[in-house]
Design a protein around this motif. Structure first.
Motif, PDB file in Angstrom:
ATOM      1  N   ALA B  58      15.284   1.919 -47.072  1.00 61.73           N
ATOM      2  CA  ALA B  58      14.287   3.088 -46.542  1.00 61.73           C
ATOM      3  C   ALA B  58      12.705   2.561 -46.928  1.00 61.73           C
ATOM      4  CB  ALA B  58      14.659   4.373 -47.231  1.00 61.73           C
ATOM      5  N   THR B  59      12.729   1.901 -48.325  1.00 58.19           N
ATOM      6  CA  THR B  59      11.320   1.629 -48.610  1.00 58.19           C
ATOM      7  C   THR B  59      10.796   0.303 -48.000  1.00 58.19           C
ATOM      8  OG1 THR B  59      12.248   0.567 -50.611  1.00 58.19           O
ATOM      9  CG2 THR B  59      11.302   3.284 -50.557  1.00 58.19           C
ATOM     10  N   ARG B  60      11.567  -0.312 -47.262  1.00 57.47           N
ATOM     11  CA  ARG B  60      11.224  -1.538 -46.335  1.00 57.47           C
ATOM     12  C   ARG B  60       9.836  -1.655 -45.797  1.00 57.47           C
ATOM     13  NH1 ARG B  60      11.780  -4.890 -50.036  1.00 57.47           N
ATOM     14  NH2 ARG B  60      12.093  -2.530 -50.884  1.00 57.47           N
ATOM     15  N   ASN B  61      10.091  -0.605 -44.756  1.00 57.36           N
ATOM     16  CA  ASN B  61       9.079  -0.473 -43.771  1.00 57.36           C
ATOM     17  C   ASN B  61       8.113   0.822 -43.853  1.00 57.36           C
ATOM     18  OD1 ASN B  61       9.593  -2.985 -42.572  1.00 57.36           O
ATOM     19  ND2 ASN B  61      11.267  -2.043 -41.954  1.00 57.36           N
ATOM     20  N   LEU B  62       7.678   1.142 -44.947  1.00 54.20           N
ATOM     21  CA  LEU B  62       6.757   2.288 -45.221  1.00 54.20           C
ATOM     22  C   LEU B  62       5.342   2.100 -44.598  1.00 54.20           C
ATOM     23  CD1 LEU B  62       7.545   3.540 -48.866  1.00 54.20           C
ATOM     24  CD2 LEU B  62       8.623   4.202 -46.476  1.00 54.20           C
ATOM     25  N   LYS B  63       5.324   3.254 -43.581  1.00 59.49           N
ATOM     26  CA  LYS B  63       3.967   3.240 -42.910  1.00 59.49           C
ATOM     27  C   LYS B  63       3.197   4.391 -43.220  1.00 59.49           C
ATOM     28  CE  LYS B  63       5.853   1.960 -39.363  1.00 59.49           C
ATOM     29  NZ  LYS B  63       6.387   1.643 -37.733  1.00 59.49           N
ATOM     30  N   ALA B  64       1.956   4.446 -43.278  1.00 57.17           N
ATOM     31  CA  ALA B  64       0.968   5.820 -43.184  1.00 57.17           C
ATOM     32  C   ALA B  64       0.600   6.054 -41.653  1.00 57.17           C
ATOM     33  CB  ALA B  64       0.132   5.679 -44.137  1.00 57.17           C
ATOM     34  N   GLN B  67       3.038   7.289 -36.144  1.00 56.74           N
ATOM     35  CA  GLN B  67       4.239   6.848 -35.664  1.00 56.74           C
ATOM     36  C   GLN B  67       5.149   6.307 -36.624  1.00 56.74           C
ATOM     37  OE1 GLN B  67       5.217   7.500 -32.090  1.00 56.74           O
ATOM     38  NE2 GLN B  67       7.525   7.334 -32.795  1.00 56.74           N
ATOM     39  N   VAL B  68       5.929   7.034 -37.438  1.00 52.67           N
ATOM     40  CA  VAL B  68       6.706   6.543 -38.538  1.00 52.67           C
ATOM     41  C   VAL B  68       8.252   6.603 -38.134  1.00 52.67           C
ATOM     42  CG1 VAL B  68       5.312   7.024 -40.237  1.00 52.67           C
ATOM     43  CG2 VAL B  68       6.783   8.762 -39.682  1.00 52.67           C
ATOM     44  N   SER B  69       9.206   6.044 -38.815  1.00 54.75           N
ATOM     45  CA  SER B  69      10.431   5.869 -38.414  1.00 54.75           C
ATOM     46  C   SER B  69      11.204   7.200 -38.569  1.00 54.75           C
ATOM     47  CB  SER B  69      11.123   4.772 -39.096  1.00 54.75           C
ATOM     48  OG  SER B  69      11.362   4.966 -40.314  1.00 54.75           O
ATOM     49  N   LYS B  70      12.268   7.684 -38.074  1.00 58.03           N
ATOM     50  CA  LYS B  70      13.046   8.848 -38.228  1.00 58.03           C
ATOM     51  C   LYS B  70      13.529   9.064 -39.789  1.00 58.03           C
ATOM     52  CE  LYS B  70      14.439   9.560 -33.595  1.00 58.03           C
ATOM     53  NZ  LYS B  70      15.871   9.605 -32.700  1.00 58.03           N
ATOM     54  N   PHE B  71      13.769   7.769 -40.142  1.00 52.20           N
ATOM     55  CA  PHE B  71      14.333   7.800 -41.400  1.00 52.20           C
ATOM     56  C   PHE B  71      13.337   7.983 -42.594  1.00 52.20           C
ATOM     57  CE2 PHE B  71      16.855   4.985 -44.634  1.00 52.20           C
ATOM     58  CZ  PHE B  71      18.024   6.041 -44.976  1.00 52.20           C
ATOM     59  N   GLU B  76      10.558  11.669 -46.333  1.00 56.64           N
ATOM     60  CA  GLU B  76       9.429  12.414 -46.619  1.00 56.64           C
ATOM     61  C   GLU B  76       9.709  13.865 -46.647  1.00 56.64           C
ATOM     62  OE1 GLU B  76       6.317  11.322 -44.287  1.00 56.64           O
ATOM     63  OE2 GLU B  76       6.018   9.310 -45.175  1.00 56.64           O
ATOM     64  N   LEU B  77      10.598  14.365 -45.754  1.00 58.03           N
ATOM     65  CA  LEU B  77      10.672  15.804 -45.629  1.00 58.03           C
ATOM     66  C   LEU B  77      11.318  16.209 -47.096  1.00 58.03           C
ATOM     67  CD1 LEU B  77      10.438  17.767 -43.317  1.00 58.03           C
ATOM     68  CD2 LEU B  77      12.762  17.557 -43.148  1.00 58.03           C
ATOM     69  N   MET B  78      12.263  15.472 -47.498  1.00 58.56           N
ATOM     70  CA  MET B  78      13.154  15.777 -48.572  1.00 58.56           C
ATOM     71  C   MET B  78      12.356  15.935 -49.589  1.00 58.56           C
ATOM     72  SD  MET B  78      16.766  14.485 -48.288  1.00 58.56           S
ATOM     73  CE  MET B  78      17.950  14.019 -49.531  1.00 58.56           C
TER      74      MET B  78
END
Lengths: 92, 254
Positions: B58-64, B67-71, B76-78
């Motif tokens: 989950a923390t491989r492709n963190l973007k700000a 368009q972010v991934s669903k995962f 982030e929601l949690m």
């Protein structure tokens, strides 16, 4: 009736009666708490989120009494110390 | 004499379900450096592997980005949701308690959700796991209290409202975490017992609906366990009332 049968019968009886009484108390308490929480939410919809999270915690705490009973009942049914002791005496 | 049988972790015969229920800690799978490893430890390891893998990927492709991934959105929601809950219950900077709270929440949640895998016993249905987590919270309470208000402030909690309450306060310190551990254990155990009883009298259909209910209670129990840990650890507030800027420091909503 020999002592082993007496211990078994009384354990089953005590477990069922104990679980029933424990469930009644917890159910009445949880019902009261849930009713009060719903009333609070209906009267103050703005505070609904806060009331909901507090109500969850309180309901879990009230439920603890029934769970204490459950643990004791499981002990009596599945890990009864008196039963083991009597069984030891009989088989000896 | 200890019997070792690897097949026992995933293959518990139905007629032995009540037997396996009480002796879940006594199902020994294999031996590691002379120490017998039981099914609880192995299932805990499985949950740990799942959590570590999820957090790694989950923390491989963190973007700000926009368009972010669903995962990432899900995680982030949690985190944002639990952050808000912790902030409301602790009335303090939530970042302080999020490490403990989120770790407990995710562990309990994942292990409770693992119940849908047949014959997998969640580690939370074993008293030793829940008591281990209870002990963590038990030692976290003085840690956060001393961090918040110093040793003096922590000890002052015991003589409030009057010094006559000292024995009761000490007792409640033990009882609160004890009850926490027992509550999680009792809830998970009751789900398993219920499923086992229903399976013996009405197989196939009814247990499925009970498993769905079990997922609901499992997630609620995870939430309650984490939130209670935060409630107890944030019991001693900082001496000066935390001002609003401090309160908003850990707010992820901005």
């Amino acid at each position: 009736m020999d002592s082993l049968a007496l211990i078994g019968a009384l354990s089953a009886l005590g477990a069922c009666i104990g679980m029933g009484i424990g469930a009644i108390g917890s159910a009445i308490g949880e019902g009261n708490a849930a009713a009060a929480a719903l009333q609070g939410m209906a009267q103050q919809p703005d505070e609904a989120n806060r009331i909901r999270s507090t109500a969850f915690i309180l309901l879990a705490m009230i439920e603890t009494t029934a769970l204490y009973t459950l643990v004791v009942v499981m002990l009596v049914l599945y890990a009864n110390p008196f039963w083991d002791k009597a069984l030891d005496l009989v088989t000896k | 004499m200890i019997q070792y049988d690897v097949s026992k972790l995933f293959d518990i015969p139905l007629k032995d379900s009540t037997l396996a229920l009480q002796q879940y800690d006594k199902i020994y799978l294999f031996e590691l450096f002379g120490l017998p490893i039981n099914a609880t430890i192995v299932s805990t390891w499985i949950v740990m592997v799942i959590l570590v893998l999820i957090s790694y990927f989950a923390t491989r492709n963190l973007k700000a980005d926009v368009q972010v991934s669903k995962f990432q959105t899900l995680l982030e929601l949690m985190v944002t949701w639990l952050n808000g809950e912790v902030k409301e219950t602790s009335n303090d900077n939530p970042a302080k308690y999020m490490g403990l709270g989120l770790a407990l929440f995710l562990f309990v949640l994942v292990s409770n959700f693992m119940t849908i895998i047949p014959w997998f016993r969640p580690p939370t249905a074993s008293l030793s796991t829940t008591f281990a987590m209870g002990i963590i919270v038990f030692f976290a309470i003085p840690y956060f209290a001393i961090r918040n208000a110093g040793i003096k402030g922590y000890l002052k909690k015991f003589i409030q409202p009057t010094p006559f309450m000292l024995p009761m306060n000490i007792f409640s310190e033990f009882a609160s975490t004890f009850a926490m551990a027992l509550r999680l254990f009792g809830n998970m155990l009751s789900g398993i017992v219920f499923a086992a009883v229903l399976t013996t009298c009405l197989p196939f259909l009814l247990p499925i609906s009970m498993q769905v209910l079990g997922l609901l209670t499992g997630s609620i129990q995870a939430y309650i366990f984490a939130l209670l840990a935060v409630v107890y650890t944030s019991g001693v507030a900082p001496e000066q009332a935390s001002d609003l800027t401090d309160l908003n420091k850990g707010d992820l909503n901005g």
